[in-house]
Design a protein around this motif. Structure first.
Motif, mmCIF file in Angstrom:
data_model
loop_
_atom_site.group_PDB
_atom_site.id
_atom_site.type_symbol
_atom_site.label_atom_id
_atom_site.label_comp_id
_atom_site.label_asym_id
_atom_site.label_seq_id
_atom_site.Cartn_x
_atom_site.Cartn_y
_atom_site.Cartn_z
ATOM 1 N N LYS A 24 1.030 -1.186 -0.029
ATOM 2 C CA LYS A 24 -0.092 0.024 -0.039
ATOM 3 C C LYS A 24 0.935 1.173 -0.051
ATOM 4 C CE LYS A 24 -3.937 -2.163 2.410
ATOM 5 N NZ LYS A 24 -4.676 -1.958 3.293
ATOM 6 N N GLY A 25 0.578 2.072 -0.821
ATOM 7 C CA GLY A 25 1.321 3.457 -0.961
ATOM 8 C C GLY A 25 0.714 4.749 -0.688
ATOM 9 N N ARG A 26 1.570 5.602 -0.945
ATOM 10 C CA ARG A 26 0.948 7.104 -1.126
ATOM 11 C C ARG A 26 1.873 7.888 -2.084
ATOM 12 N NH1 ARG A 26 4.824 9.737 1.091
ATOM 13 N NH2 ARG A 26 5.836 8.766 2.994
ATOM 14 N N TYR A 27 1.166 8.823 -2.603
ATOM 15 C CA TYR A 27 2.275 9.836 -3.247
ATOM 16 C C TYR A 27 3.438 10.511 -2.446
ATOM 17 C CZ TYR A 27 -1.339 10.013 -6.916
ATOM 18 O OH TYR A 27 -2.344 9.623 -7.988
ATOM 19 N N PRO A 28 4.534 10.497 -3.076
ATOM 20 C CA PRO A 28 5.851 11.021 -2.478
ATOM 21 C C PRO A 28 5.607 12.581 -1.960
ATOM 22 C CG PRO A 28 6.222 11.015 -4.693
ATOM 23 C CD PRO A 28 4.878 10.361 -4.633
ATOM 24 N N ARG A 29 6.326 12.877 -0.776
ATOM 25 C CA ARG A 29 6.191 14.054 -0.251
ATOM 26 C C ARG A 29 7.309 14.887 -1.140
ATOM 27 N NH1 ARG A 29 6.130 11.249 4.815
ATOM 28 N NH2 ARG A 29 8.442 11.198 4.807
#
Length: 287
Positions: A173-178
């Motif tokens: 599971k992931g997210r967009y990078p900061r």
């Protein structure tokens, strides 16, 4: 600080990419440049070898023709190149994206500034999307206005559909990078290649996205989604623009709007009236 540039390319000449200019534009600020070169029917590999830079490392690849969903094969080739990067930062450029020589010090400075700040996982650029000819820019919300192209090479990431996600747990599971903003643009020339090359590109690559493109006969767009370009193109791409780009495009004031273009007209009106920015971001902005 070590910077790894990387890209992938296949049939770059046949499909009208300024891929040599793209690579050469980034070489001055990269310590190495990894190129995944797919099996091609043209002189793509020879042209990359002819750059004659000891920074370039070529990885020859075989594309999986069965990967025909949402650009997965593009993501695969992109990650083959990235996984071979050895720098602190991995700097991705697509084969139709070029850096301006005047912006190189600013880009290098942004990488140095954020090198020791782990909160910054990526760096995002502004985008200049040229459309139809080198004289016009596409500016509607249908075109991403900012995007990550530099990612910290110490974090686990993967690249679905050409974007980036940061891995959060073992289930992927992931997210967009900061990301922090570089404050410099990338010059995107994918939609100014000559009509013959664009027709060939559409017919060949659509299958990897499950797109059934009609025969391409010329550039069409809502004229309100265009703005005249008044700046200077990167010096390194000017020969390609003179010899390989489409030049006869003129906005069609009688263009029949698509449903998507009608929606974007309303969004642009809201942006102008309220001063909003309604373009989707594929990163979490860090000030």
């Amino acid at each position: 600080m070590k910077v790894s540039g990387f890209t992938f390319i296949r049939n770059g000449s046949l499909l009208g990419y300024p891929f040599v200019e793209s690579i050469r534009s980034a070489l001055p600020i990269c310590d190495e440049f990894i190129v995944a070169v797919g099996d091609s029917e043209d002189d793509t590999l020879a042209k990359i070898k002819a750059i004659k830079s000891n920074k370039i490392r070529i990885i020859q690849t075989q594309w999986n023709e069965k990967m025909q969903d949402r650009g997965f094969v593009y993501a695969q080739q992109k990650m083959i190149a990235q996984y071979n990067c050895t720098g602190d930062w991995a700097f991705y450029l697509e084969g139709d994206e070029v850096l301006h020589e005047d912006d190189l010090p600013k880009i290098r400075a942004a990488m140095e500034k954020h090198l020791d700040n782990p909160e910054v996982e990526a760096l995002a650029f502004d985008y200049l999307h040229f459309f139809g000819s080198p004289d016009w820019l596409a500016i509607s919300p249908g075109w991403y206005r900012q995007e990550c192209r530099i990612i910290r090479n110490t974090i686990r990431s993967w690249a679905p559909d050409g974007l980036y996600f940061v891995v959060m747990d073992k289930n992927k599971k992931g997210r967009y990078p900061r990301a922090a903003l570089v404050g410099a643009p990338i010059y995107h020339y994918g939609h100014v290649r000559n009509i013959k090359a664009m027709r060939e590109k559409n017919q060949r690559v659509g299958k990897y996205w499950k797109h059934d493109h009609p025969l391409f006969n010329g550039y069409q767009i809502d004229p309100q989604a265009l703005k005249a370009f008044t700046g200077n193109h990167p010096a390194i791409v000017k020969s390609w623009l003179n010899n390989d780009a489409e030049k006869d495009f003129k906005p069609n004031l009688n263009h029949a709007l698509t449903k998507r273009e009608k929606k974007h007209r309303w969004v642009m009106k809201l942006e102008r009236h309220f001063g909003w920015e309604l373009n989707k971001k594929h990163f979490i902005k860090i000030d």
